[in-house]
Design an enzyme around this catalytic site. Sequence first.
Site, PDB file in Angstrom:
ATOM      1  N   GLU A 177      61.537 -21.153  79.219  1.00 31.97           N
ATOM      2  CA  GLU A 177      60.041 -21.337  79.086  1.00 31.97           C
ATOM      3  C   GLU A 177      59.542 -21.124  80.516  1.00 31.97           C
ATOM      4  O   GLU A 177      58.281 -20.525  80.450  1.00 31.97           O
ATOM      5  CB  GLU A 177      59.919 -22.390  78.431  1.00 31.97           C
ATOM      6  N   SER A 188      36.803 -38.390  23.979  1.00 33.94           N
ATOM      7  CA  SER A 188      35.585 -38.528  23.687  1.00 33.94           C
ATOM      8  C   SER A 188      34.686 -39.111  25.125  1.00 33.94           C
ATOM      9  O   SER A 188      33.609 -38.910  24.988  1.00 33.94           O
ATOM     10  CB  SER A 188      35.376 -39.357  22.795  1.00 33.94           C
TER      11      SER A 188
END
Length: 829
Positions: A102, A415
Amino acid sequence: MGEKKKTKKKKNRKAGRIFKVIALIILFLTLTAAVGGGGFIYAVVKSAPPLDVKEILNLEQISKIYDDKGEYIDDVPTDVKRDVVPISKIPKNLQEAFISIEDERFRSHNGVDPRRILGALYVDIKKIITRESGLHGASTITQQLLKNTILTDKVSITRKVQEMYLALKLEKMLSKDQILQAYLNTIPLGSTTYGVEAASQYYFNKSVDKLDLLECAYIAGVTQSTDLYNALTERSQKNPTPYLNRTKTVLGKMKENGKISAEEYDTSINAINDGTFQKKFADTIAQRKSENPNKLNFEWFSRPVIKQVKSHLKDKYKYTDAEVDKMLLNGGLQIYTTMNKELQEHTQAVINDDKILGVKSYVDKNNIIQPQASAVVMDYRTGQVKAIVGGRGNQPPGSYNRAADLKKFPRPAGSALKPLTVYAPAIDTKFATAGSVFEDSPLTGSAAKAFPSDPQNDNRKYRGYVTVREALKYSINLVAIKMEHEMGVKTGSAYAEKFGIDFSSKPEEKEQLAPLALGEFYGTNTYHMAAAFGTFGNNGIYTEPVMYTKVVDKYGKVLLEGTPQQRPVISPQTAYIMYDMLKGPIKFSATRAPFGSMPVAGKTGTSGESKNLWFSGLTPHLSAAVWIGSDKPETIKSSSGRTLNSNAPAYVWGQIMKKAHEGLSTEDIKPPSGLVKASVCNVSGLLPTELCKIGHNGSSSVVTDYFIEGTVPTSLCDVHVEAEVNTSNNKLATENTPSHLRAKKVFIKRDYKPSKTLGDQQYVLPTEKDDTLPAPVIPTPTPAPSTPVTPPPGGATPPPPGPGSGGQPPNPGNTDTPPAEEGEGEGQE
């Protein structure tokens, strides 16, 4: 051959010089642009976030969650795994592997590596010209650390300039080992794994200090592409070549930089080539533990509030998911919630109690208690959610939340949906009033064609003429279907969406009668139902539920404020009428919901075969919803083995709300202006007549109700009629009906004969006439002629005439047989 090689070398050198020239030209142009853009760079640098060394070194600034009193309740869990370790525990081989691949000049540069920048530029230009994929990065380890902690992953010139500027500063403040340690503890290394310790556990099931050289090289290689080089994915198991080649590259760089010997290199390469290395990952896959072991103190509330905070941060600041996760992981956020801890704990205790639910629990094959339940309580004016319970019993962390996770756990509301899709829309659009009358009877005509089956009421009976108020109270399915059909399903679904009902998973149900009229759609949850019913107490204003009051970062800056979003859904007049109408079910199907003297309104709901039981309701202060059902839908049985009814969730609701209302006033909601009270006939829905006051069933049919101004009917009742009948057979009287059997009665009219017997059928005006025969006529007998009396021989006097002889009775003064009055008795015996 030699000449050809020389020619080829010359061409390569020439090509190299060309690329160098191009690179220098581009660099020159870049620098020129940089000088010209000096003002821009200065502005970017000035806007860089403050460089807090503690923020970089202290990687465990956990975000915390607090209740509505500011007391700590939970740490914020993240999808990220990370265990911080000191540099002394990180193997030298792992450190050098990262540096080699890196940032090989990490030990010597001052945070920015000019040679690396030029090299990356040269490589990238070459790749562009040759059309190769993958551009070369130029960030140093120091720069990557800043990107992983205080900056973002967003690719932009601004971020890059800030990154370089802060890297130069950071190198002056920290040692190389401190920077490397922080970097190795923050770097993403596949899946949800961050940092080398977590990566070591994830890939090899061992601590980082136990890694060998080959394992170190592999982990260092993953960082370039955490997806491509993740050896545990299915793709890598099928084709290991990418991650194996990457590991070889890391080993090669370590050898090149003198960090490992040729012998170490060869040994590692051989282990890759002979398959030994690959076997490690197969073992790991077989042994790896669950990826989400976090258990929260308040699972059901904390996870939804985190989800809401993430969403609002993304909306306000345009963050990505990764950026928000990073804020929660490293940001030390303080989330102040609306949760009332006492009510949350009480709600959980109520939900867990078999006696309160009225059930006998059992444990399913997943070791989860059944039946399950959920509940949500909220202040519908402020939108603040006070309690969320998404399940019963002790469940694994991350279990689906039956109260708040709609995508994972939607259930039909039965309902309980009717007030949102039928009654409120009908009243708000002035299609109907609370006093309007519909017939509870089997479907006919277009309504029957629009419904996919032959719907029934729960009691399998039909009442006949009923008002809208009665239809809601008794949850009459046939009336709801007729109203929705006549009003239009598009109207019903449009209002439902304004109430917060989500049809996105099955948009086709917005056009279907059954889901809208009966609530048999794919589903909702208690979170959405509690918010929807709160609209009826809030002047028709829907308030979006909010679970936090504010979110503060570690510097004390307020990032979010829990300001509720509101929208008008129905008029204040409609809202009050609905609130008043919803008191009806409390006296019928939800008799166990009331607590104390607190006014209560709400609606029960039951989906097919009692697989889902609901109660959604409100008081003058709060709204709440309760659901009872099983994770695998089945008919819910009571503790006695009978089918449980919707009074069960109503009772649970009342037990929760009793606690929530401690110390609150029992004063009821006041009606708004724009309402009038008027009397109507409950059979016609029109203005009453004298016949309505008498009534058809022995009591008055006149009722008083609320109406929005301008909706009071103006016509007189034309359904009540009066007729004279024979009381012995209830047929219309005729001239032959005996007077003592005649009576005038009040009836109702119905202009057709229903296919089923309706409850008010006995009061319908009869159509048959009385068939009583006329009374028989008795003929009057003709009197016999008088016979002259012949005297007996010798002149003797004849005896007096006997009865019927036409003479006088022997004793005219006898009162036992009164003398006939004048004009009567003639010719009679």
